[in-house]
Design an enzyme around this catalytic site. Structure first.
Site, PDB file in Angstrom:
ATOM      1  N   LEU A 235       0.830  -1.199   0.000  1.00 55.73           N
ATOM      2  CA  LEU A 235       0.000   0.000   0.000  1.00 55.73           C
ATOM      3  C   LEU A 235       0.867   1.252   0.000  1.00 55.73           C
ATOM      4  CD1 LEU A 235      -2.532  -1.393   2.640  1.00 55.73           C
ATOM      5  CD2 LEU A 235      -2.870  -1.246   0.154  1.00 55.73           C
ATOM      6  N   PRO A 236       0.273   2.412  -0.337  1.00 57.97           N
ATOM      7  CA  PRO A 236       1.109   3.608  -0.552  1.00 57.97           C
ATOM      8  C   PRO A 236       1.743   4.209   0.701  1.00 57.97           C
ATOM      9  CG  PRO A 236      -1.002   3.797  -1.705  1.00 57.97           C
ATOM     10  CD  PRO A 236      -1.106   2.613  -0.781  1.00 57.97           C
TER      11      PRO A 236
ATOM     12  N   THR B  42       6.235   0.421   1.810  1.00 57.75           N
ATOM     13  CA  THR B  42       7.261   1.266   2.423  1.00 57.75           C
ATOM     14  C   THR B  42       6.547   2.389   3.153  1.00 57.75           C
ATOM     15  OG1 THR B  42       8.943   0.746   0.785  1.00 57.75           O
ATOM     16  CG2 THR B  42       9.198   2.824   1.986  1.00 57.75           C
TER      17      THR B  42
ATOM     18  N   LYS C 246      15.142  -0.190   5.596  1.00 56.91           N
ATOM     19  CA  LYS C 246      14.943   0.355   4.252  1.00 56.91           C
ATOM     20  C   LYS C 246      15.187   1.857   4.230  1.00 56.91           C
ATOM     21  CE  LYS C 246      12.356   0.959   0.156  1.00 56.91           C
ATOM     22  NZ  LYS C 246      11.221   0.701  -0.718  1.00 56.91           N
TER      23      LYS C 246
ATOM     24  N   LYS D  54       9.990  10.785  -0.838  1.00 62.26           N
ATOM     25  CA  LYS D  54       9.169  10.060   0.152  1.00 62.26           C
ATOM     26  C   LYS D  54      10.069   9.282   1.110  1.00 62.26           C
ATOM     27  CE  LYS D  54       6.199   6.006   0.702  1.00 62.26           C
ATOM     28  NZ  LYS D  54       5.713   4.743   0.116  1.00 62.26           N
TER      29      LYS D  54
END
Lengths: 297, 297
Positions: free
Chosen positions: A65-66, A96, A173, A248
């Site tokens: 998902l975003p 992420t 990450k 982002k």
């Protein structure tokens, strides 16, 4: 083979779901975009009318998902999946998102006795399609043992890492992509300085690859046009990995640093550079186009 | 085998001269420190009373001096060696100095028809002793062809690079070491963020090495104590490569950038960080100790 609910079939989720089908898993999928569902259904998945319906009879739930708010909305609260699924369900969130939300969902799941891992990926659309993604996983060792065979359907076995407890996948990450941004800009500065003094960027790249400046940007993603074949810099900076996504990820990295009191000065500088580059209309271009920004300062 | 004048027998020059003797060259050496001369004489070199005397009958002059002013003073002006040596002399300046002085000496030599190259090294004291240095060479292709067999007596054949015209060796070294500083600090920030969130720095290092954050600091010089054996971070940051020298090299890199109008923002940030770390009394420690500075901000 597992019965899997797959939630979120975008540029990454779509090919990931197809790879799970290809190795024989049974998939029920959900996405707000009907065409995305249809594309995966054409390869054998069932389409559900909601995330809850998809999850009903699933052994494993995978979400892609975003942002953190979508993950929290899917799993937490009265209407969330954690309140509905059986305790032997394995949940893998490959989105992420911010580490704080990942930790929050992980802890809520743990209280219910449900195995949840944050499993963000690395490698981009090409690796998603090829089934060679890297996974950085946060959660218990027992959950990791259950997750690994499933993740191997979408990624390279040697790149599936147990990073640590809940949220650790997102932290790993964020840290990695921050470091990527830092050495991409540093590499761009080094090449720009050299070229302005008459050095051939290809020769300077070879020198630094053989020396202590060596890094992933030089090895496989050189930002200088036409130094390396098959990379975005040699294709007018078509992505690849967009500036928008790097901004982002740098935002998530700065949140990670802020929340633990580490003053990530290089990371903040990278965030400022990429944000400025994005503001000049470069959001959809590949992140290695930061070279142009460096040269224009 | 060549008749070589070797000028400057410090921590680097001493072992370099010994390696040239070991492969059979005839050496006449000069250094202001008599003990340094005596140590090389013990392995077969002749000692001269001055740089000019050492250079008198030499085919090749190699200098390894602290800064640009020493190189300019040795080669330029009425008393300088360029005015004294024959035009078939090959001059190799292995010092790490500012690119402007290297270019100035190179151009003065070219006007006289003398082959001069700036040939700064990479690899530190260990590589100097082992004869595995890297050389980054600036000057003509003809001079490089003459220089390479000599440099192979002190370095690894595959790490002897022709970077470009006069001064290009210094530009390449400055750019490389700036990039090293940038990714060392970036790596330190990433590891500090991860550890503060409960990740094992060794595990996070493995993840980033297998991902796009990969760089030389992670591969061979991890700054986190006890992640890697045999590196300064696992030996209380005994150098290795001193903070003092990194500050020197970052100063040279900032001069290189300034002189060509490139705004090396990451490089300047690295310079500020290393200068602050040096000011706190860490000059003689290994440069990977910047991790401690990052954690203390």
């Amino acid at each position: 083979m597992a019965t899997i609910a797959f939630l979120g079939l975008g540029n990454m989720g779509g090919p990931m779901a197809k790879n799970l089908l290809a190795v024989g898993h049974l998939l029920t999928v959900f996405d707000l975009v009907e065409a995305a569902c249809a594309a995966v259904a054409a390869e054998g998945a069932s389409i559900a009318a909601s995330a809850a319906e998809a999850a009903e009879s699933a052994d494993v739930i995978i979400s892609m998902l975003p942002a953190g708010k979508h993950v929290a909305g899917t799993f937490l609260g009265e209407g969330g999946l954690l309140a509905k699924v059986s305790t032997d369900t394995l949940i893998l969130d490959a989105s992420t998102i911010d580490a704080a939300t990942a930790r929050q969902v992980g802890e809520a799941a743990a209280e219910l006795g449900i195995d949840f891992m944050d499993t963000p990926v690395s490698g981009g659309v090409a690796a998603a399609a090829a089934g060679t993604l890297a996974f950085m996983c946060g959660g218990s060792a027992a959950a990791f043992d259950r997750a690994k065979p499933i993740l191997e359907g979408m990624g390279s076995s040697e790149k599936i890492f147990h990073a640590g407890p809940a949220g650790a996948g997102q932290v790993a990450k964020a840290a990695n992509n921050m470091l990527l941004a830092v050495h991409m800009i540093g590499t761009s500065e080094a090449l720009a300085m050299g070229e302005a003094h008459g050095l051939d960027p290809a020769v300077l790249s070879e020198i630094m690859k053989a020396s202590s400046g060596n890094n992933w940007s030089l090895q496989v993603y050189n930002p200088w046009p036409d130094v390396m074949e098959g990379v975005p810099s040699s294709n007018n900076y078509q992505p690849g990995f967009m500036v928008d996504l790097m901004v982002k990820d740098l935002g998530l990295a700065c949140e990670v640093a802020e929340s633990c009191g580490v003053d990530n000065q290089m990371g903040k500088k990278a965030m400022a550079a990429y944000s400025a580059h994005q503001a000049e209309g470069n959001g959809p271009r590949d992140f290695s186009s930061i070279l142009e920004w460096v040269k224009a300062q």
